[in-house]
Design a protein around this motif. Structure first.
Motif, PDB file in Angstrom:
ATOM      1  N   GLU A 188       0.720  -1.166   0.037  1.00 53.72           N
ATOM      2  CA  GLU A 188      -0.288  -0.021   0.008  1.00 53.72           C
ATOM      3  C   GLU A 188       0.992   1.096  -0.090  1.00 53.72           C
ATOM      4  OE1 GLU A 188      -2.639  -0.149   3.139  1.00 53.72           O
ATOM      5  OE2 GLU A 188      -3.873  -1.823   2.555  1.00 53.72           O
ATOM      6  N   VAL A 189       0.531   2.291  -0.625  1.00 53.80           N
ATOM      7  CA  VAL A 189       1.429   3.428  -0.812  1.00 53.80           C
ATOM      8  C   VAL A 189       0.560   4.806  -0.041  1.00 53.80           C
ATOM      9  CG1 VAL A 189       0.704   3.784  -3.136  1.00 53.80           C
ATOM     10  CG2 VAL A 189       2.812   4.572  -2.442  1.00 53.80           C
ATOM     11  N   PHE A 198       7.470  15.671  -7.764  1.00 52.77           N
ATOM     12  CA  PHE A 198       6.189  15.672  -7.964  1.00 52.77           C
ATOM     13  C   PHE A 198       5.304  14.915  -6.852  1.00 52.77           C
ATOM     14  CE2 PHE A 198       2.847  13.503 -10.143  1.00 52.77           C
ATOM     15  CZ  PHE A 198       1.895  14.524 -10.383  1.00 52.77           C
ATOM     16  N   ALA A 199       5.897  13.726  -6.709  1.00 55.88           N
ATOM     17  CA  ALA A 199       5.374  12.920  -5.661  1.00 55.88           C
ATOM     18  C   ALA A 199       6.500  12.216  -4.835  1.00 55.88           C
ATOM     19  CB  ALA A 199       4.452  11.822  -6.570  1.00 55.88           C
ATOM     20  N   VAL A 200       6.129  12.156  -3.383  1.00 53.72           N
ATOM     21  CA  VAL A 200       7.114  11.544  -2.588  1.00 53.72           C
ATOM     22  C   VAL A 200       6.235  10.446  -1.867  1.00 53.72           C
ATOM     23  CG1 VAL A 200       8.402  11.561  -0.531  1.00 53.72           C
ATOM     24  CG2 VAL A 200       8.276  13.713  -2.187  1.00 53.72           C
ATOM     25  N   LEU A 201       6.544   9.069  -2.105  1.00 53.44           N
ATOM     26  CA  LEU A 201       5.835   7.932  -1.646  1.00 53.44           C
ATOM     27  C   LEU A 201       6.201   7.592  -0.372  1.00 53.44           C
ATOM     28  CD1 LEU A 201       6.186   5.694  -5.115  1.00 53.44           C
ATOM     29  CD2 LEU A 201       4.609   7.880  -4.383  1.00 53.44           C
ATOM     30  N   SER A 202       5.469   6.750   0.368  1.00 59.30           N
ATOM     31  CA  SER A 202       5.630   6.585   1.753  1.00 59.30           C
ATOM     32  C   SER A 202       6.818   5.379   1.648  1.00 59.30           C
ATOM     33  CB  SER A 202       4.354   5.742   2.389  1.00 59.30           C
ATOM     34  OG  SER A 202       3.923   4.928   1.525  1.00 59.30           O
ATOM     35  N   ASP A 203       7.291   4.770   0.801  1.00 56.40           N
ATOM     36  CA  ASP A 203       8.373   3.939   1.029  1.00 56.40           C
ATOM     37  C   ASP A 203       9.698   4.554   0.730  1.00 56.40           C
ATOM     38  OD1 ASP A 203       8.317   4.485  -1.794  1.00 56.40           O
ATOM     39  OD2 ASP A 203       8.034   2.461  -2.434  1.00 56.40           O
ATOM     40  N   ILE A 363       0.226   9.980   5.543  1.00 54.17           N
ATOM     41  CA  ILE A 363      -0.900   9.907   4.753  1.00 54.17           C
ATOM     42  C   ILE A 363      -1.411   8.379   4.735  1.00 54.17           C
ATOM     43  CG2 ILE A 363      -1.617  10.346   2.463  1.00 54.17           C
ATOM     44  CD1 ILE A 363      -0.242  12.857   2.428  1.00 54.17           C
ATOM     45  N   LEU A 364      -0.356   7.432   4.565  1.00 54.96           N
ATOM     46  CA  LEU A 364      -0.523   6.162   4.447  1.00 54.96           C
ATOM     47  C   LEU A 364      -1.308   5.757   5.734  1.00 54.96           C
ATOM     48  CD1 LEU A 364      -0.220   3.358   3.383  1.00 54.96           C
ATOM     49  CD2 LEU A 364       2.012   3.177   4.088  1.00 54.96           C
ATOM     50  N   ALA A 365      -0.915   6.186   6.934  1.00 50.50           N
ATOM     51  CA  ALA A 365      -1.437   5.701   8.135  1.00 50.50           C
ATOM     52  C   ALA A 365      -2.608   6.334   8.388  1.00 50.50           C
ATOM     53  CB  ALA A 365      -0.330   6.159   9.196  1.00 50.50           C
ATOM     54  N   ALA A 366      -2.860   7.390   7.940  1.00 48.71           N
ATOM     55  CA  ALA A 366      -4.375   8.091   8.072  1.00 48.71           C
ATOM     56  C   ALA A 366      -5.294   7.357   7.031  1.00 48.71           C
ATOM     57  CB  ALA A 366      -4.203   9.614   7.716  1.00 48.71           C
ATOM     58  N   ARG A 368      -5.221   4.321   5.839  1.00 45.90           N
ATOM     59  CA  ARG A 368      -5.658   3.061   6.426  1.00 45.90           C
ATOM     60  C   ARG A 368      -6.465   3.194   7.773  1.00 45.90           C
ATOM     61  NH1 ARG A 368       0.475   0.555   6.828  1.00 45.90           N
ATOM     62  NH2 ARG A 368       0.602  -0.469   4.685  1.00 45.90           N
ATOM     63  N   ALA A 369      -6.177   4.156   8.728  1.00 46.60           N
ATOM     64  CA  ALA A 369      -6.979   4.204   9.685  1.00 46.60           C
ATOM     65  C   ALA A 369      -8.692   4.299   9.332  1.00 46.60           C
ATOM     66  CB  ALA A 369      -6.759   5.349  10.692  1.00 46.60           C
ATOM     67  N   ASP A 370      -8.687   5.611   8.121  1.00 45.70           N
ATOM     68  CA  ASP A 370     -10.066   5.923   7.852  1.00 45.70           C
ATOM     69  C   ASP A 370     -10.611   4.658   7.220  1.00 45.70           C
ATOM     70  OD1 ASP A 370     -12.024   7.448   7.163  1.00 45.70           O
ATOM     71  OD2 ASP A 370     -11.243   8.230   5.396  1.00 45.70           O
ATOM     72  N   ARG A 371      -9.670   3.822   6.353  1.00 41.82           N
ATOM     73  CA  ARG A 371     -10.435   2.657   5.677  1.00 41.82           C
ATOM     74  C   ARG A 371     -10.986   1.853   6.586  1.00 41.82           C
ATOM     75  NH1 ARG A 371      -6.762  -1.402   2.009  1.00 41.82           N
ATOM     76  NH2 ARG A 371      -8.719  -2.647   0.970  1.00 41.82           N
ATOM     77  N   LEU A 372     -10.241   1.507   7.883  1.00 40.00           N
ATOM     78  CA  LEU A 372     -10.688   0.593   8.865  1.00 40.00           C
ATOM     79  C   LEU A 372     -11.989   1.020   9.721  1.00 40.00           C
ATOM     80  CD1 LEU A 372      -7.119  -1.111   9.684  1.00 40.00           C
ATOM     81  CD2 LEU A 372      -9.039  -1.859   8.232  1.00 40.00           C
ATOM     82  N   ASN A 373     -12.122   2.381   9.659  1.00 37.30           N
ATOM     83  CA  ASN A 373     -13.172   2.974  10.662  1.00 37.30           C
ATOM     84  C   ASN A 373     -14.478   2.657   9.882  1.00 37.30           C
ATOM     85  OD1 ASN A 373     -14.457   4.692  12.341  1.00 37.30           O
ATOM     86  ND2 ASN A 373     -13.540   6.672  11.412  1.00 37.30           N
ATOM     87  N   ALA A 374     -15.160   1.938  10.856  1.00 38.47           N
ATOM     88  CA  ALA A 374     -16.634   1.589  10.529  1.00 38.47           C
ATOM     89  C   ALA A 374     -17.527   2.785  10.123  1.00 38.47           C
ATOM     90  CB  ALA A 374     -17.234   0.770  11.337  1.00 38.47           C
ATOM     91  N   CYS A 375     -17.251   3.868  10.919  1.00 40.01           N
ATOM     92  CA  CYS A 375     -18.077   5.326  10.580  1.00 40.01           C
ATOM     93  C   CYS A 375     -17.663   5.694   9.369  1.00 40.01           C
ATOM     94  CB  CYS A 375     -18.037   6.069  11.805  1.00 40.01           C
ATOM     95  SG  CYS A 375     -18.595   5.242  13.295  1.00 40.01           S
TER      96      CYS A 375
END
Length: 383
Positions: A188-189, A198-203, A363-366, A368-375
């Motif tokens: 995941e990125v 232009f873009a900096v990736l989480s890896d 951004i990656l951590a946020a 993931r948290a938003d994706r797992l948030n049931a609400c």
């Protein structure tokens, strides 16, 4: 999922005249219908219906000497011009009432014959077709040569013929595209978009900004200076205008190609893609406006979104108020202030961060948290 497939057209001189006639007739019908509705509003009369407008600006107008040339083009082109006006009014009313999301939409405006970009649309009712020889057969225009760069995935429902500012012709087909899920991967990125990179990736990878407009500025400056010296209305001025438009088209094509290749690679290599929801329109009103427009963030994020949906990948935008750059990825401390010239910073916990890489990881951590948030709530900074 509906997608557009665009191909280059090469009409001969006679077909170019026929297309110019179709562009002009569609523009006149659009303007006549808009004028009729504005006059009815000013006079306090009821809003003209679609049927009344079609009868007034197309059927009855063809019988007059001033508009008899409307019969020289396909009737579908004229009806689609009225449909475009109706769509513009619906978008305006939905924006005024608050039903339409995004920026406010202004009321329809009259189309100018001096506009460098012209377009007409043919639906199935126009009986257009692709011939056995691979040409595009358009009513009252003829068989136009097409450069097919790829196969159409399904039978198109409509085709829009476009003439851009550089004088090039394109056929844009609307096709129904079935989903093409890719094999699942573990990666995941998170992506932090910027100007230096232009873009900096989480890896930790950094993708250099190509800066297509900046690299073409010297040629554009010379072409625009030559244009400013030409007499208005002259043939040489029209040639100079076309040269400037070709240079801008080359920049836009290179930027689009870069965005397509990068977005395809990111979607293919990652199961989930997360980006920050940037306020591009606001940033484009600052002193960084030219660099922001040159980067083309909105176009790139839009490509990521539709390619992820087509490929069965997860895509999400992290709230722009999330302090991705100022949040320490090690201990969760949020720095009070961080000017843009600070590219590295040290947290009191002892961690030293590269500003962009830290932002991408947050951004990656946020995401993931938003994706797992049931609400399904958005990630916002705490009070």
């Amino acid at each position: 999922m509906q997608l557009r497939y665009q191909f280059r057209l090469y009409p001969n001189p006679g077909q170019q005249q026929s297309l110019a006639r179709a562009f002009g007739c569609a523009r006149v019908v659009f303007n006549d219908a808009l004028r009729a509705r504005e006059e009815a509003l000013a006079a306090g009369l009821p809003y003209p219906s679609d049927g009344d407008l079609s009868k007034q600006v197309i059927t009855e107008a063809k019988k007059t000497s001033e508009r008899a040339w409307l019969g020289e083009v396909s009737a579908v082109v004229l009806q689609q011009a009225l449909a475009d006006l109706n769509t513009a009014y619906r978008n305006f009313f939905a924006s005024v009432s608050g039903k339409r999301k995004g920026r406010k939409v202004s009321p329809p405006r009259f189309r100018s014959r001096k506009d460098q970009r012209q377009a007409v649309r043919f639906t199935r009712n126009a009986r257009w077709r692709i011939t056995a020889g691979g040409k595009l057969c358009l009513p009252k225009i003829g068989d136009v040569r097409v450069r097919w760069s790829r196969d159409l995935p399904s039978a198109p429902s409509s085709v829009t013929v476009i003439r851009d500012a550089a004088g090039r012709y394109f056929a844009s087909f609307v096709v129904e595209m079935p989903g093409e899920p890719l094999p699942e991967v573990a990666a995941e990125v998170g992506i932090d978009l910027g100007l230096t990179h232009f873009a900096v990736l989480s890896d930790g990878r950094k993708i250099t900004s190509p800066k297509f407009l900046r690299r073409a500025e010297r040629r554009l400056r010379k072409a625009q200076q030559a244009l400013s010296r030409k007499q208005k209305g002259s043939q040489n001025r029209r040639k100079a205008v076309a040269k400037v438009a070709r240079l801008h088209a080359r920049v836009a094509d290179a930027r689009r190609d870069h965005h397509h290749k990068l977005s395809t690679r990111l979607v293919r290599d990652n199961q989930a893609v997360y980006v920050e929801d940037l306020a591009v329109s606001a940033l484009a009103r600052t002193r960084l406006a030219k660099s922001v427009r040159d980067a083309g963030w909105s176009q790139f994020v839009g490509m990521l979104e539709y390619k992820a949906g087509r490929s069965g990948r997860a895509f999400a935008r992290v709230d722009r108020w999330f302090p991705s750059s100022k949040l320490c990825g090690a201990c969760g401390t949020v720095a009070e202030a961080m000017p843009l010239n600070v590219r590295e910073w040290a947290c009191p916990c002892g961690a030293v961060h590269d500003r962009d890489i830290n932002a991408a990881r947050n951004i990656l951590a946020a995401g993931r948290a938003d994706r797992l948030n049931a609400c399904g709530g958005t990630v916002r900074p705490s009070a």
